[in-house]
Design a protein around this motif. Structure first.
Motif, short mmCIF file in Angstrom:
data_model
loop_
_atom_site.label_atom_id
_atom_site.label_comp_id
_atom_site.label_asym_id
_atom_site.label_seq_id
_atom_site.Cartn_x
_atom_site.Cartn_y
_atom_site.Cartn_z
N ALA A 163 0.81 -1.21 0.00
CA ALA A 163 0.00 0.00 0.00
C ALA A 163 0.85 1.26 0.00
O ALA A 163 0.43 2.30 -0.54
N ALA A 164 2.03 1.20 0.59
CA ALA A 164 2.89 2.38 0.63
C ALA A 164 3.31 2.81 -0.77
O ALA A 164 3.53 4.00 -1.03
N VAL A 165 3.43 1.87 -1.71
CA VAL A 165 3.78 2.21 -3.09
C VAL A 165 2.67 3.05 -3.70
O VAL A 165 2.92 4.04 -4.41
N ASP A 166 1.41 2.68 -3.44
CA ASP A 166 0.28 3.44 -3.97
C ASP A 166 0.22 4.83 -3.37
O ASP A 166 -0.25 5.77 -4.00
N ALA A 167 0.67 4.98 -2.15
CA ALA A 167 0.62 6.30 -1.52
C ALA A 167 1.49 7.30 -2.27
O ALA A 167 1.16 8.49 -2.37
N VAL A 168 2.60 6.85 -2.82
CA VAL A 168 3.53 7.73 -3.52
C VAL A 168 3.34 7.67 -5.03
O VAL A 168 3.43 8.67 -5.73
N ASN A 169 3.06 6.47 -5.57
CA ASN A 169 2.84 6.27 -7.00
C ASN A 169 1.51 5.54 -7.19
O ASN A 169 1.47 4.31 -7.29
N GLY A 270 -2.38 8.54 7.44
CA GLY A 270 -3.48 7.59 7.43
C GLY A 270 -3.24 6.38 6.57
O GLY A 270 -4.17 5.69 6.19
N LEU A 271 -1.97 6.13 6.25
CA LEU A 271 -1.63 4.97 5.44
C LEU A 271 -1.91 3.68 6.21
O LEU A 271 -1.41 3.47 7.31
N ASP A 272 -2.73 2.82 5.64
CA ASP A 272 -3.10 1.57 6.29
C ASP A 272 -2.08 0.49 5.96
O ASP A 272 -1.98 0.04 4.82
N THR A 273 -1.31 0.09 6.96
CA THR A 273 -0.32 -0.97 6.75
C THR A 273 -0.76 -2.29 7.37
O THR A 273 0.04 -3.21 7.50
N LYS A 274 -2.02 -2.37 7.74
CA LYS A 274 -2.58 -3.60 8.31
C LYS A 274 -1.79 -4.08 9.52
O LYS A 274 -1.51 -5.27 9.70
N GLY A 275 -1.39 -3.10 10.34
CA GLY A 275 -0.70 -3.42 11.58
C GLY A 275 0.76 -3.74 11.44
O GLY A 275 1.43 -4.07 12.41
N GLY A 444 -14.29 9.70 -3.33
CA GLY A 444 -13.21 9.60 -2.36
C GLY A 444 -12.08 10.56 -2.62
O GLY A 444 -11.72 11.39 -1.78
N SER A 445 -11.48 10.48 -3.82
CA SER A 445 -10.35 11.33 -4.20
C SER A 445 -10.34 11.54 -5.70
O SER A 445 -10.82 10.70 -6.47
N VAL A 446 -9.78 12.68 -6.12
CA VAL A 446 -9.52 12.96 -7.54
C VAL A 446 -8.10 13.50 -7.64
O VAL A 446 -7.60 14.16 -6.73
N GLY A 447 -7.43 13.21 -8.77
CA GLY A 447 -6.05 13.66 -8.92
C GLY A 447 -5.49 13.33 -10.28
O GLY A 447 -6.23 13.09 -11.23
N ALA A 448 -4.16 13.30 -10.39
CA ALA A 448 -3.43 13.02 -11.63
C ALA A 448 -3.98 13.84 -12.79
O ALA A 448 -4.42 13.30 -13.80
N PRO A 449 -3.99 15.17 -12.70
CA PRO A 449 -4.62 16.01 -13.72
C PRO A 449 -3.86 16.05 -15.04
O PRO A 449 -2.63 16.00 -15.07
N CYS A 450 -4.62 16.13 -16.12
CA CYS A 450 -4.06 16.36 -17.46
C CYS A 450 -4.97 17.39 -18.13
O CYS A 450 -6.04 17.05 -18.63
N ALA A 451 -4.56 18.66 -18.11
CA ALA A 451 -5.36 19.76 -18.62
C ALA A 451 -4.97 20.09 -20.05
O ALA A 451 -3.78 20.20 -20.36
N LEU A 452 -5.96 20.26 -20.92
CA LEU A 452 -5.71 20.58 -22.32
C LEU A 452 -6.47 21.85 -22.71
O LEU A 452 -7.67 21.96 -22.44
N ALA A 468 -12.85 5.53 -2.67
CA ALA A 468 -12.29 5.58 -1.32
C ALA A 468 -11.35 6.76 -1.19
O ALA A 468 -10.72 7.18 -2.16
N SER A 469 -11.24 7.32 0.00
CA SER A 469 -10.44 8.52 0.21
C SER A 469 -9.14 8.27 0.94
O SER A 469 -8.43 9.21 1.29
N THR A 470 -8.80 7.01 1.22
CA THR A 470 -7.55 6.73 1.92
C THR A 470 -6.36 7.04 1.01
O THR A 470 -6.45 6.99 -0.21
N LEU A 471 -5.24 7.34 1.63
CA LEU A 471 -4.06 7.79 0.90
C LEU A 471 -3.57 6.77 -0.11
O LEU A 471 -3.11 7.12 -1.19
N ALA A 472 -3.66 5.49 0.22
CA ALA A 472 -3.06 4.45 -0.62
C ALA A 472 -4.05 3.77 -1.55
O ALA A 472 -3.74 2.74 -2.12
#
Length: 494
Positions: A163-169, A270-275, A444-452, A468-472
């Motif tokens: 999940a930590a990989v998704d948080a950054v990429n 709020g990164l969920d690492t499952k403990g 939950g979340s929106v991002g990775a914009p590509c404006a034209l 879902a709105s969690t970071l990862a």
């Protein structure tokens, strides 16, 4: 002046001579000089992507090309025809497919407003995640040709990556390609596009779509053996090749299997690492790379100056980009000024930060440090800015940065910042230009914009979204929002 770069291809190790960007004519038709949409056929140089190029011809073309950078990211407003099609890319049938892949129990309770492309059908290469669109429009013979490179992953990648990989990429895995005639109705393939058409076929078939670029399975020592994450695609057109559609440069981030400890400040968002806590994660650290193609489908990796094959390395211990380089986006401003904007997570600040590097030829880069890190307090971007996309606005004679704003609880919205020189002094708008919906597929979340930029001062904003709105959380679809006339400080879903 020429430079020699080793190019990695399947089953062979080749060396090509490629003209550097120092000799390119960027000023006349580069991104900064582009006044707006392409209005005439003669303004849209470069060929259609509708033609498959034999890899051997690609190699020969790369050896002799004198490349000239052009900007072909314009188009005209088009009115969509909503329909169900066999590629499952739009309408109710696509929404049902997205709901299955995204784990939504009741698709009828959520709105599909703005959704263009959802996750692929079960078994497809992108069945577990879709996002990070890079959209380009070509005008040829009075017809529009839209292409979209995007990030995707299947079930195997979702199981392999922490999940930590998704948080950054977000949605790291592989890169795919979809095509359209209007930028709204998209067609794509479910598998590897490179295996769908025999290489010996001589006719010009319809352009294959699907997965076109993945992690490096050939060399164990390189930087992109665990996963790749799309950053940007720039088009370099060659006037010396008759009938050539040009050369494409894909900038991407790649992760390897070196275990990197997850920063505690990243867990605090709020990164969920499952403990599991702050354990060492494979694929968390990423470096920027580049690949070349002449048809947008067949890609050849370029070994750059770093010993891992990357364009440049991450920061030294305690530097702001020590954790990695993600989402590299390149702005070709002039013949000797290419700017790469990227994001990283600054463990000391506990924020996502946008960094900047500059180059004269696209291969040798000099990092200039952090340039923007969002807002403070309880703002929508209090935890920083990620996934930047910088464009030059000739009308306002200023630089615009569309970016992901990360809140204190990890939710993402799309923000806008302005700078006079594109280097320093970025001033962000107080409110996001696009927020998560109230009860839709992207609530939950929106991002990775590509404006034209479009005709009459209007803009299109392609973006990624998730329920879902969690970071990862991995991206679960690609949507489209339109500017309120010429006002780019607010977008509404199509």
């Amino acid at each position: 002046r020429e430079a020699t770069f080793p190019i990695r291809r399947t089953g062979a190790r080749l060396v090509h001579r490629v003209a550097t960007l120092r000799d390119c004519n960027v000023g006349e038709q580069g991104l900064a000089a582009n006044p707006g949409p392409v209005q005439e056929k003669k303004s849209a140089e470069g060929g259609s992507l509708n033609r498959r190029v034999d890899p051997r011809k690609v190699n020969e073309s790369l050896r002799t090309a004198a490349m000239r950078l052009t900007c072909l990211t314009s188009g005209t407003n088009a009115h969509p025809i909503v329909r169900r099609n066999r590629s499952w890319t739009c309408g109710k049938r696509r929404w049902e497919t997205w709901a299955m892949g995204g784990g939504v129990k009741d698709a009828s309770s959520l709105s599909s407003e703005g959704l263009l492309v959802g996750v692929g059908e079960p078994g497809a290469w992108d069945s577990a995640g879709v996002g990070k669109p890079v959209v380009r429009c070509f005008l040829r013979d009075d017809a529009q040709k839209w292409v979209m490179w995007y990030q995707g992953r299947g079930e195997p990648e979702r199981e392999e990556l922490n999940a930590a990989v998704d948080a950054v990429n977000h949605c790291a895995g592989a890169t795919g390609l979809a095509t359209s005639t209007d930028g709204i109705q998209w067609s794509r393939g479910r598998g590897d596009a490179l295996t769908e058409i025999p290489p010996e076929e001589e006719e010009e078939p319809e352009m294959p779509v699907g997965k076109v670029f993945g992690k490096n399975n050939e060399d164990w020592w390189v930087f992109d053996t665990a996963h790749v994450a799309l950053g940007d695609v720039q088009i370099l057109s060659s006037a010396s090749l008759a009938g050539s559609g040009g050369v494409y440069w894909m900038f991407y981030a790649g992760g390897d299997f070196e275990p990197i400890e997850t920063p505690q400040s990243l867990l605090d968002i709020g990164l969920d690492t499952k403990g599991e806590g702050a354990k060492a994660i494979e694929g968390l650290r990423t470096r920027p790379g580049v690949a070349l193609s002449q048809d947008g489908v067949n890609w050849a990796r370029i070994e750059a100056g770093h010993h891992s094959g990357a364009l440049f390395d991450v920061g030294e211990p305690a530097e702001f980009d020590e954790l990695g380089i993600a989402s590299p986006q390149v702005l070709p401003l002039s013949q000797k000024d290419l700017r790469m904007y990227y994001h990283t997570f600054d463990a000391k600040k506990g924020k996502f930060v946008v960094g900047l590097a500059r180059s004269k030829d696209g291969m040798q880069w000099k990092k200039l440090g952090p340039v923007f890190d969002g807002g403070e307090g309880t703002s929508f971007d209090a935890r920083g800015a990620a996934c930047p996309q910088v464009v030059y606005d000739p009308a306002g004679k200023q630089f615009l940065m569309f970016y992901e704003g990360v809140s204190v609880r990890g939710q993402r919205s799309i923000g806008l910042a302005v700078s006079q020189d594109g280097l320093r002094g970025w001033q962000s708008c107080q409110d996001p230009v696009l927020s998560p919906s109230e009860e839709g597929w992207d609530m939950g979340s929106v991002g990775a914009p590509c404006a034209l930029p479009m005709a009459k001062g209007r803009w299109r904003l392609y973006y990624s979204g998730s329920a879902a709105s969690t970071l990862a959380t991995s991206w679960e679809g690609i949507g489209l929002a339109l500017s309120d006339g010429t006002n780019i400080q607010h977008f509404h879903r199509r």
